[in-house]
Structures are given as structure tokens and as C-alpha cells.
Design an enzyme around this catalytic site. Sequence first.
Site, mmCIF file in Angstrom:
data_model
loop_
_atom_site.group_PDB
_atom_site.id
_atom_site.type_symbol
_atom_site.label_atom_id
_atom_site.label_comp_id
_atom_site.label_asym_id
_atom_site.label_seq_id
_atom_site.Cartn_x
_atom_site.Cartn_y
_atom_site.Cartn_z
ATOM 1 N N ASP A 120 0.857 -1.183 0.000
ATOM 2 C CA ASP A 120 0.000 0.000 0.000
ATOM 3 C C ASP A 120 0.890 1.229 0.000
ATOM 4 O OD1 ASP A 120 -2.482 -1.352 0.087
ATOM 5 O OD2 ASP A 120 -2.333 -1.589 2.255
ATOM 6 N N ASP A 138 -7.001 -1.401 -4.555
ATOM 7 C CA ASP A 138 -8.031 -1.046 -3.583
ATOM 8 C C ASP A 138 -8.967 0.018 -4.149
ATOM 9 O OD1 ASP A 138 -6.736 -2.745 -1.780
ATOM 10 O OD2 ASP A 138 -5.623 -1.115 -0.848
#
Length: 166
Positions: A120, A138
Site C-alpha cells: 500500500d 483497492d
Amino acid sequence: MPDRAPRWSLWLVVSAVVVAADLATKAWVSRVFAPGEVLEVTSFFNLVLTHNTGAAFSFLAGAGGWQRWFFTAIAVAISAAIVVLLPRQRDPWMAAALALVLGGALGNLYDRLTLGRVVDFVQLHAGGYYWPAFNVADSAITVGVLLLVWDSLRGRRVQTTQGERS
């Protein structure tokens, strides 16, 4: 309802573009940043390299390792279901939503299988509050799910190419 929907293979290309963008951005961030390193881009947006062994909002991140295979199984099941549903969609919004979710699921699945965790790097913040870091996959999943929810709230039924109701 559209008379002629785009071929379902077009939507697989959309999914592939999401996967490619996701993997490319994760590779770049992993090459340029050290874990935990933060680059403030704007007053509300940072780039930061983090690794998530859990799911959204680090759900089950500290579960001891079994969650890797649990989330892998979920991603495989969802991806398989979407591959079955996608060719039947006549509504381009539904097909786009499914394609985005598929691309996102496959992007994060690749990380889980190869790294054991998801990379991330996008961090949003305001007033001292920080949203958990996320990635392109995401984002695609979120937009896809929002499109699915929006479609369901419109209260109409979409006819699939095989005459079924979805």
C-alpha cells in the site's frame, strides 16, 4: 438497457489495465521508498510504503499468517464468480463495475501470492486524522463496488445475454 453490449473480452482488458497499473505503481514505490518512509505530496496526500498482511483497514493483519490463505481463497472465489458473470452482462455499468473489482482483486492477489502481503502507498489525511494507506487495486475495488451499489439502488433489473434476470 443497451441494445448491444461491448464484448466481454473488452472488460477483461479493463481488468488487465487495472492489474498492470497496480503492479507498476507498487513496483515503483517499493523501489523508491523504504518501508515506512513518507513523502508529503500535498497538505492532505502522502506517499508512504506500507505492507498489509490483512485486508481493508488492516483487518486481521496480526492474525499469525493464516489470513494470507484466507484472503487468497476469497480473492480466487470472487474472481472466478466475476469471470462467470462478466460475459452475461449487457449493462456496461455493471460490466465496468465487475471488471474493476476483478482487476483489483487480481492485483492484490498477486501480492499475497508472491510477497505474502499487499503493498500500500497512498495515504490521505486531514486535521490530524489519517486514512489507512491503500493502492490502485483497492481504489478499483472501491469504485467497482460503489458502481454495484449505485446500480442496485436504481431499483431496476438488468437482463443478461442469456435471458436471465440478474
